[in-house]
Design a protein around this motif. Structure first.
Motif, PDB file in Angstrom:
ATOM      1  N   VAL A  63       0.857  -1.179   0.000  1.00 26.88           N
ATOM      2  CA  VAL A  63       0.000   0.000   0.000  1.00 26.88           C
ATOM      3  C   VAL A  63       0.900   1.237   0.000  1.00 26.88           C
ATOM      4  CG1 VAL A  63      -1.793   1.269   1.234  1.00 26.88           C
ATOM      5  CG2 VAL A  63      -1.815  -1.240   1.235  1.00 26.88           C
ATOM      6  N   VAL A  64       0.713   2.070  -1.011  1.00 21.94           N
ATOM      7  CA  VAL A  64       1.541   3.262  -1.188  1.00 21.94           C
ATOM      8  C   VAL A  64       1.258   4.252  -0.064  1.00 21.94           C
ATOM      9  CG1 VAL A  64       2.051   5.196  -2.729  1.00 21.94           C
ATOM     10  CG2 VAL A  64       1.543   2.946  -3.687  1.00 21.94           C
ATOM     11  N   LYS A  65       2.344   4.777   0.495  1.00 21.73           N
ATOM     12  CA  LYS A  65       2.259   5.803   1.539  1.00 21.73           C
ATOM     13  C   LYS A  65       2.636   7.148   0.944  1.00 21.73           C
ATOM     14  CE  LYS A  65       3.629   2.486   5.032  1.00 21.73           C
ATOM     15  NZ  LYS A  65       4.586   1.478   4.630  1.00 21.73           N
ATOM     16  N   SER A  66       2.260   8.210   1.601  1.00 25.18           N
ATOM     17  CA  SER A  66       2.587   9.549   1.137  1.00 25.18           C
ATOM     18  C   SER A  66       4.108   9.712   1.059  1.00 25.18           C
ATOM     19  CB  SER A  66       2.003  10.584   2.100  1.00 25.18           C
ATOM     20  OG  SER A  66       2.314  11.880   1.661  1.00 25.18           O
ATOM     21  N   GLY A  67       4.596  10.194  -0.075  1.00 24.73           N
ATOM     22  CA  GLY A  67       6.029  10.412  -0.260  1.00 24.73           C
ATOM     23  C   GLY A  67       6.765   9.235  -0.873  1.00 24.73           C
ATOM     24  N   GLN A  94       5.161   8.206 -12.375  1.00 28.83           N
ATOM     25  CA  GLN A  94       5.409   9.583 -11.966  1.00 28.83           C
ATOM     26  C   GLN A  94       4.424  10.054 -10.897  1.00 28.83           C
ATOM     27  OE1 GLN A  94       8.055  11.313 -13.074  1.00 28.83           O
ATOM     28  NE2 GLN A  94       8.617   9.482 -14.205  1.00 28.83           N
ATOM     29  N   ILE A  95       3.256   9.407 -10.842  1.00 31.70           N
ATOM     30  CA  ILE A  95       2.222   9.854  -9.909  1.00 31.70           C
ATOM     31  C   ILE A  95       1.713   8.650  -9.119  1.00 31.70           C
ATOM     32  CG2 ILE A  95      -0.001  11.013  -9.672  1.00 31.70           C
ATOM     33  CD1 ILE A  95       0.475  12.189 -12.470  1.00 31.70           C
ATOM     34  N   LEU A  96       2.261   8.441  -7.945  1.00 29.97           N
ATOM     35  CA  LEU A  96       1.770   7.396  -7.052  1.00 29.97           C
ATOM     36  C   LEU A  96       0.800   8.033  -6.065  1.00 29.97           C
ATOM     37  CD1 LEU A  96       5.009   5.359  -6.288  1.00 29.97           C
ATOM     38  CD2 LEU A  96       3.183   4.805  -7.893  1.00 29.97           C
TER      39      LEU A  96
END
Length: 105
Positions: A63-67, A94-96
């Motif tokens: 799960v992608v986290k901020s940053g 480029q944009i997660l």
């Protein structure tokens, strides 16, 4: 007699200056060549060592986290960026988006 000494001194000074410029150029070019080739070689062996030491995660997804970036996720999970992209073709590298789930297997 004085004119001869003065002319000799001027010629000698010009030759000394030209020799000094050539010596500085040689030293700088050899130093730059050694630094770039040695650092490239060092990075390659360092990267190879990192790949060998890094163990692959047992998780099926992340799960992608901020940053987060794909590179940071690859380092954290041990899954190469190219494989993450192959498993998740819909993901824009480029944009997660935080909260997005990436497949790792």
């Amino acid at each position: 007699m004085e004119k001869r000494t003065s002319a000799f001194a001027r010629i000698f000074a010009a030759l000394a200056l030209a020799g000094a410029v050539v010596a500085v150029i040689v030293v700088l070019s050899s130093g730059v060549g050694q630094n770039s080739s040695s650092s490239k070689g060092h990075n390659r062996s360092g990267d190879a060592a990192k790949h060998e030491k890094r163990s692959r995660t047992k998780a099926d997804s992340y799960v992608v986290k901020s940053g987060d970036t794909l590179t940071s996720i690859a380092h954290r999970t041990g899954v190469p960026v190219s494989e993450i992209l192959a498993l998740n073709p819909e993901v824009d590298p480029q944009i997660l988006i935080a909260g997005e789930t990436l497949q790792l297997r």
